[in-house]
Motif scaffolding. Structure first.
Motif, PDB file in Angstrom:
ATOM      1  N   VAL A 317      21.821  43.320  55.418  1.00  0.00           N
ATOM      2  CA  VAL A 317      21.700  41.579  55.382  1.00  0.00           C
ATOM      3  C   VAL A 317      21.376  41.117  54.088  1.00  0.00           C
ATOM      4  CG1 VAL A 317      19.983  40.583  56.250  1.00  0.00           C
ATOM      5  CG2 VAL A 317      20.246  42.528  57.413  1.00  0.00           C
ATOM      6  N   ASN A 328      28.597  34.963  54.915  1.00  0.00           N
ATOM      7  CA  ASN A 328      28.324  36.552  54.208  1.00  0.00           C
ATOM      8  C   ASN A 328      29.050  37.011  53.540  1.00  0.00           C
ATOM      9  OD1 ASN A 328      28.673  39.254  55.633  1.00  0.00           O
ATOM     10  ND2 ASN A 328      26.918  38.885  57.138  1.00  0.00           N
ATOM     11  N   ARG A 568      18.451  46.897  63.151  1.00  0.00           N
ATOM     12  CA  ARG A 568      18.112  46.898  61.696  1.00  0.00           C
ATOM     13  C   ARG A 568      17.192  47.921  61.156  1.00  0.00           C
ATOM     14  NH1 ARG A 568      17.945  40.074  60.286  1.00  0.00           N
ATOM     15  NH2 ARG A 568      16.568  40.631  58.207  1.00  0.00           N
ATOM     16  N   TYR A 718      21.756  35.618  60.758  1.00  0.00           N
ATOM     17  CA  TYR A 718      20.626  37.030  60.325  1.00  0.00           C
ATOM     18  C   TYR A 718      19.049  36.679  60.112  1.00  0.00           C
ATOM     19  CZ  TYR A 718      24.437  40.221  60.176  1.00  0.00           C
ATOM     20  OH  TYR A 718      25.674  40.751  60.495  1.00  0.00           O
TER      21      TYR A 718
END
Length: 721
Positions: A317, A328, A568, A718
């Motif tokens: 992340v 990203n 995650r 995110y």
């Protein structure tokens, strides 16, 4: 007339046209200095047909002041800047600023003066001088940088210079880096690794865009495998970029790199001194820097002859930037490889669902390493149901996990306890009146840190000393720590295993490459028995004597409003589990949970990654979530709560009514106050076919907001706080 269009680093100004003086040679990509009012500014020459500007008559154009002595930014990099700005709805100037990230590098070759301790002593010693001399042993840098390192004023150090206790050193700012050699050390790969390495080497030699997903279990030797592609790029005299998610991983990686190639790579991250940034930037731009290892910002550096990009731990992340340009790095790395026409490798043991879907659809080529290297086996994984085997009152480790820790200590083996919560306790309250310590700038509790004796906000950095009495009722000795952080778990280990040598590994304790290197050395030398750490220890580290991993609270990551929570949690726990049994001794993982039947926990216990990803994929497909749909967020903030609320309502009230885009909110953000600003959020869920960015720009550009209101767009968010 010779005129050029400049992209300047101020979004409010837009593009500006200038006249090129006779005798000055500039073209697209040239970095120049131009007058603006009484000031001089830096700009980049851009193609006129790609950058709109206000029409200005030739006679009114001011001349450029000078062309700076750096190579022009290549067309491929300019196209990447344009794509990043367009995709992430960011100002073009903000993206370009990330490329020109070392102002000192723009002025050509230079020497500078740094300082170091001379070995002499000052005539008069003061506490500040004594502290400076103690902390600066072996250091060499500018006066300002040394003052920061020592925690003293610049005047203290200048006094040491005048007294002869510090001496000046003239440094060549552009001295060359040691050369890496592709054939420095022979590497023995197993057949699986050799097959993957051969494919990557072929891609480097073909010099064409080729995205790879290097999908290998923890301990399978992904790094050694892609090092063969790095060697091929070195043989072809091409540059390599390796992106790492954490600065703490850098030192261990540098050592492995130097063992393989005979010299360290060039490093790029936020902790570099200004002189180091200048030297690295110029070497990268000239093509002299062979291999660059860095954090996400290294992606935008102006490489002279880039031939390969590797994104290690590509699922992480931390590759997503949450302020400024909200890009990203994993995805932008693929686009840079596309524009440059070169291979890019995304390496991970737990790839992002988006990456797996790209591989399933054939856009990425998937290369698999399904087995650990050598005699190492994947660890056995089991759950500890905290409803049936609860810890003793006041403790957080279940009896079974405590017994396993004791057994490893008796055997001389190492253990790792994982809890993704820094500090001693996440909440401190008064047992008398119930007062809770809350951050004055954020909607967040202050976290107790007993090692440093402070209460701290992990969002804005606010700190205060724990008081002796309750601020609300004045009662003494009534403050209670609620819940565990890693420091509290470390205290518990010290209680149940008095002879154990315990180390806490978090971003607080490993906050520099040097501290991270010291920690790694201590573990490898056997000077640490039990590591207690946050997500920082879930990746990259290889400790052969570490045979037990305990996950203190596997349910923690499933709480809150994170739309990727299950993925995650799986990635974090699977990665930390992969630290166990990486040598010849078998490893074991114990996962403490109150929900052993939850799909993500059951998949971890069964070691069935494919089943988890299949279920998560179907859930995302049903919800129209990434990778099958698109997410975006609009974040509205102001220091005035009413102003923020009104601006959010104005945005919500003018929302477009489109069949392929759903808009939710506005609503107060989960962190409704952050760093003194009140915050509201809108969440957008769009189909893949929707023109999402165009819709957002048209929608928001039609609105005017008060000066104190900030409105930011987060494409592919995110963070949902």
């Amino acid at each position: 007339m010779n005129r050029v269009r400049l992209l300047v680093f101020n979004a409010a100004l837009g593009a500006l046209d200038y006249r090129v003086p006779e005798g000055m040679a500039v073209g697209p990509g040239s970095v120049v200095v131009a007058p603006l009012g009484p000031r001089q500014i830096v700009g980049i020459v851009w193609e006129e047909d790609r950058l709109p500007a206000e029409s200005v008559a030739d006679a009114r154009l001011r001349p450029l002041a000078e062309a700076l002595p750096v190579p022009p930014l290549r067309a491929e990099l300019r196209r990447l800047i344009e794509w990043t700005a367009d995709y992430y709805c960011a100002p073009l100037s903000a993206v370009a600023r990330m490329v020109i990230s070392s102002g000192g590098a723009l002025r050509g070759p230079a020497t500078m003066t740094e300082y170091r301790l001379s070995g002499g002593m000052p005539e008069r010693m003061t506490p500040q001088r004594e502290r400076a001399m103690e902390r600066l042993e072996g250091e060499q840098a500018t006066i300002r940088e040394l003052a920061d390192m020592a925690g003293v004023s610049e005047g203290v150090l200048r006094g040491l210079v005048n007294q002869g206790a510090m001496e000046p050193v003239t440094v060549d700012c552009d001295r060359p880096y040691p050369r890496a050699r592709a054939g420095h050390a022979a590497v023995e790969l197993n057949p699986e690794q050799a097959g993957v390495a051969a494919r990557l080497v072929d891609a480097v030699n073909e010099a064409a865009f080729a995205p790879f997903l290097l999908d290998g279990v923890t301990g399978s030797g992904k790094t050694e495998t892609y090092f063969e592609a790095v060697a091929a790029a070195l043989d072809a005299d091409q540059q390599v970029l390796v992106l790492l998610p954490e600065i703490a991983l850098t030192q261990a990686f540098l050592r492995r790199f130097e063992d393989r190639f005979g010299a360290p790579p060039v490093v790029w991250h936020s902790s570099l001194k200004s002189t180091e940034r200048r030297r690295a930037w110029r070497a990268i731009a000239s093509g002299e820097a062979q291999v660059v290892v860095g954090a996400r910002s290294a992606l935008f550096l102006p490489y002279g002859r880039l031939g390969l990009i590797v994104v290690d731990e590509a699922h992480e992340v931390s590759f997503k930037q949450d302020d400024g340009v909200r890009y990203n790095a994993r995805d932008v790395a693929v686009m840079r490889a596309h524009f440059e026409g070169l291979p890019v490798v995304l390496a991970s043991a737990t790839p992002a669902l988006e990456s797996l879907q790209m591989a399933e659809s054939g856009i990425y080529e998937r290369l698999e390493l399904p087995s650990r290297f050598g005699a190492a086996e994947l660890p056995a994984i089991d759950t500890v149901d905290l409803t049936e085997d609860p810890p003793e009152r006041g403790r957080w480790l279940a009896p079974r996990l405590a017994r396993e820790l004791a057994e490893r200590l008796d055997k001389g083996e190492q253990s790792l306890l994982f809890l993704n919560r820094r500090g001693y306790a996440p909440l401190t309250l008064c047992r008398n009146c119930g007062f809770r310590f809350e951050c004055p700038n954020c909607t967040a509790w202050l976290v107790e840190h007993r090692f440093s004796r402070r209460l701290a906000c992990h969002h804005c950095g606010h700190e205060t000393t724990p008081p002796a009495t309750c601020p609300e009722c004045g009662e003494p000795d009534c403050l209670v720590a609620c819940g565990p952080g890693v420091e509290r778990i470390a205290d518990e280990v010290a209680e149940i295993l008095p002879g154990a040598r315990v180390a806490v590994a978090t971003s607080d304790t490993l906050n520099s490459p040097e501290r991270a290197a010291e920690f790694v050395a201590q573990v490898e030398e056997g000077a640490i028995d039990v590591i207690v750490g946050t997500q920082l220890v879930t990746k990259g580290f290889h400790f052969p004597e570490l045979t037990l991993v305990g996950v203190v609270d596997a349910d923690l990551g499933l709480e809150g409003g994170d739309l990727r929570a299950a993925e995650r949690t799986y990635q974090q726990v699977a990665q930390v589990a992969g630290r166990a049994g990486r040598g010849e001794k078998p490893g074991q993982v114990l996962i403490q949970t109150r929900h052993p039947d939850a799909p993500v926990i059951a998949a971890l216990a069964a070691g069935d990654r494919d089943a988890f990803y299949a279920a998560e994929t179907e859930a995302r497909r049903h919800a129209g979530a990434p990778p099958f749909g698109r997410w975006a967020a609009i974040i509205v903030s102001s220091e005035d709560e009413a102003e923020a609320k009104e601006a959010a309502r104005a945005i919500g009230g003018t929302r477009p009514d489109l069949g392929d885009i759903a808009i939710y909110g506005p609503a107060p953000a989960p962190l409704s106050l952050l760093r003194g600003r009140y915050r509201y959020r809108l969440l957008i869920n769009a189909r893949r076919s929707a023109r999402l960015q165009d819709t957002l720009r048209t929608w928001l550009n039609a609105l005017d907001f008060p000066r104190g209101v900030r409105v930011s767009i987060d494409i592919d968010p995110y963070s949902f706080v």
